[in-house]
Write a protein that holds these residues in place. Sequence first.
Motif, PDB file in Angstrom:
ATOM      1  N   ASP A 298      85.706  53.974  18.024  1.00  0.00           N
ATOM      2  CA  ASP A 298      85.499  53.933  16.502  1.00  0.00           C
ATOM      3  C   ASP A 298      84.113  54.520  16.289  1.00  0.00           C
ATOM      4  O   ASP A 298      84.038  54.809  15.109  1.00  0.00           O
ATOM      5  CB  ASP A 298      85.630  52.494  16.227  1.00  0.00           C
ATOM      6  N   LEU A 299      83.271  54.168  17.232  1.00  0.00           N
ATOM      7  CA  LEU A 299      82.023  54.755  16.739  1.00  0.00           C
ATOM      8  C   LEU A 299      81.408  55.589  18.149  1.00  0.00           C
ATOM      9  O   LEU A 299      81.558  54.964  19.256  1.00  0.00           O
ATOM     10  CB  LEU A 299      81.102  53.782  16.669  1.00  0.00           C
ATOM     11  N   ILE A 300      80.766  56.735  17.991  1.00  0.00           N
ATOM     12  CA  ILE A 300      80.137  57.479  19.200  1.00  0.00           C
ATOM     13  C   ILE A 300      78.480  57.595  18.767  1.00  0.00           C
ATOM     14  O   ILE A 300      78.150  57.790  17.816  1.00  0.00           O
ATOM     15  CB  ILE A 300      80.673  58.749  19.175  1.00  0.00           C
ATOM     16  N   ILE A 301      77.972  56.957  19.877  1.00  0.00           N
ATOM     17  CA  ILE A 301      76.455  57.180  19.841  1.00  0.00           C
ATOM     18  C   ILE A 301      75.943  58.206  20.610  1.00  0.00           C
ATOM     19  O   ILE A 301      76.327  58.427  21.935  1.00  0.00           O
ATOM     20  CB  ILE A 301      75.901  55.763  20.116  1.00  0.00           C
ATOM     21  N   GLY A 302      75.414  59.263  20.088  1.00  0.00           N
ATOM     22  CA  GLY A 302      74.987  60.612  21.060  1.00  0.00           C
ATOM     23  C   GLY A 302      73.640  60.475  21.354  1.00  0.00           C
ATOM     24  O   GLY A 302      72.851  60.076  20.600  1.00  0.00           O
ATOM     25  N   LYS A 303      73.064  60.613  22.624  1.00  0.00           N
ATOM     26  CA  LYS A 303      71.832  60.606  22.924  1.00  0.00           C
ATOM     27  C   LYS A 303      71.543  62.036  23.390  1.00  0.00           C
ATOM     28  O   LYS A 303      71.873  62.970  24.135  1.00  0.00           O
ATOM     29  CB  LYS A 303      71.813  59.719  24.197  1.00  0.00           C
ATOM     30  N   ALA A 304      70.041  62.217  23.257  1.00  0.00           N
ATOM     31  CA  ALA A 304      69.221  63.296  23.859  1.00  0.00           C
ATOM     32  C   ALA A 304      68.927  62.932  25.103  1.00  0.00           C
ATOM     33  O   ALA A 304      68.839  62.119  25.558  1.00  0.00           O
ATOM     34  CB  ALA A 304      67.916  63.412  22.665  1.00  0.00           C
ATOM     35  N   GLY A 305      68.001  63.976  25.499  1.00  0.00           N
ATOM     36  CA  GLY A 305      67.598  64.155  26.880  1.00  0.00           C
ATOM     37  C   GLY A 305      66.523  62.981  27.341  1.00  0.00           C
ATOM     38  O   GLY A 305      66.268  62.713  28.320  1.00  0.00           O
ATOM     39  N   ASP A 306      65.632  62.470  26.121  1.00  0.00           N
ATOM     40  CA  ASP A 306      64.654  61.391  26.447  1.00  0.00           C
ATOM     41  C   ASP A 306      65.278  59.895  26.057  1.00  0.00           C
ATOM     42  O   ASP A 306      64.531  59.149  26.083  1.00  0.00           O
ATOM     43  CB  ASP A 306      63.550  61.763  25.412  1.00  0.00           C
ATOM     44  N   HIS A 307      66.554  59.722  26.177  1.00  0.00           N
ATOM     45  CA  HIS A 307      67.297  58.805  25.960  1.00  0.00           C
ATOM     46  C   HIS A 307      67.374  58.075  24.352  1.00  0.00           C
ATOM     47  O   HIS A 307      68.141  57.310  24.309  1.00  0.00           O
ATOM     48  CB  HIS A 307      66.640  57.620  26.906  1.00  0.00           C
ATOM     49  N   SER A 308      66.745  58.989  23.604  1.00  0.00           N
ATOM     50  CA  SER A 308      66.826  58.639  22.185  1.00  0.00           C
ATOM     51  C   SER A 308      68.176  58.985  21.500  1.00  0.00           C
ATOM     52  O   SER A 308      68.569  59.920  21.878  1.00  0.00           O
ATOM     53  CB  SER A 308      65.561  59.085  21.451  1.00  0.00           C
ATOM     54  N   VAL A 309      68.464  58.115  20.670  1.00  0.00           N
ATOM     55  CA  VAL A 309      69.868  58.421  19.927  1.00  0.00           C
ATOM     56  C   VAL A 309      69.408  59.767  18.790  1.00  0.00           C
ATOM     57  O   VAL A 309      68.540  59.451  18.131  1.00  0.00           O
ATOM     58  CB  VAL A 309      70.483  57.259  19.086  1.00  0.00           C
TER      59      VAL A 309
END
Length: 317
Positions: A298-309
Amino acid sequence: MDQVSPSSLSPYRYFSVEEWSKLRADTPMTLSAEEVHALKSMNDPISISEAEAIYLPLSRLLSFHVEAKDKLYAVRSKFLGAKEGKMPFIIGIAGSVAVGKSTTARILTELMARWPGHPRVSLVTTDGFLYPNAVLAKEGMMERKGFPESYDVATLLRFLSDIKAGKRKVRAPVYSHLTYDIVPGETLIVDQPDILIFEGLNVLQTRDLPRDGKEVPFVSDFFNFSIYIDAEDDVIRRWYIDRFMSLKGTRFTDPRSYFHRYANIEDDEARRVAEGLWERINLVNLDENIRPTRPRADLIIGKAGDHSVNEVALRKL
């Protein structure tokens, strides 16, 4: 997260962090910076500002879903002319190893437990439903640990069915990340929670549908809402290896640790071991079993290389 251009054909609506954070509205932050720090997993940095920007809006959204479920339950009970047992709201959290599922699960657990009315929120992971190492070793499946076939699916489904039915004091097996095995004779008691968060690699996994059309329950059939934590392969690989190296100097030094044999090897050799485990086991599981379930969330949380969303995708109604 794979950069898929949002379009009218996508089942998701995409939000930048700035756009998503505005959906917090007036939801109060009930966690301190120290509490957020204590809830994070090893090598998974998260700040109080990110918790406010990402998890407060999500907490607000979930509160609406819980309220809507309760209203629907009341209407349905009236329609049936009989009130059923207590029906908890179940949230599934899926994603690769080392992607930050545990941090998300723990922060959401604490935020929701501090809603007005103080609902009872329980957190259970699928690790406890893995077959014991002795069984996996006998079946030659130790390098398939975490794959769908390494779980006692019958026990897992029975647990969720009992929780959904509102049964009292439902027991779940306990897993030790130190010994890398089920803890014999130890159980976690889950007693009629208002909300259950169920976290694991393959909780959105499906199986082949029966040709006769008979009912075959999936784990996700019991979910009221599901979340997938996402990042690029090379990023998760780096996080996994970094975590392995951190554990080498901490948990692995305990003689009881399953990975104690790696505590005193040279760093270069330990890194090669971690890379091998990633390529041979975790990446294969991600490619074959975990990532294909992402579109079911229902929801996708995408994260960057530094762990931040860096992006949130919410399934359209």
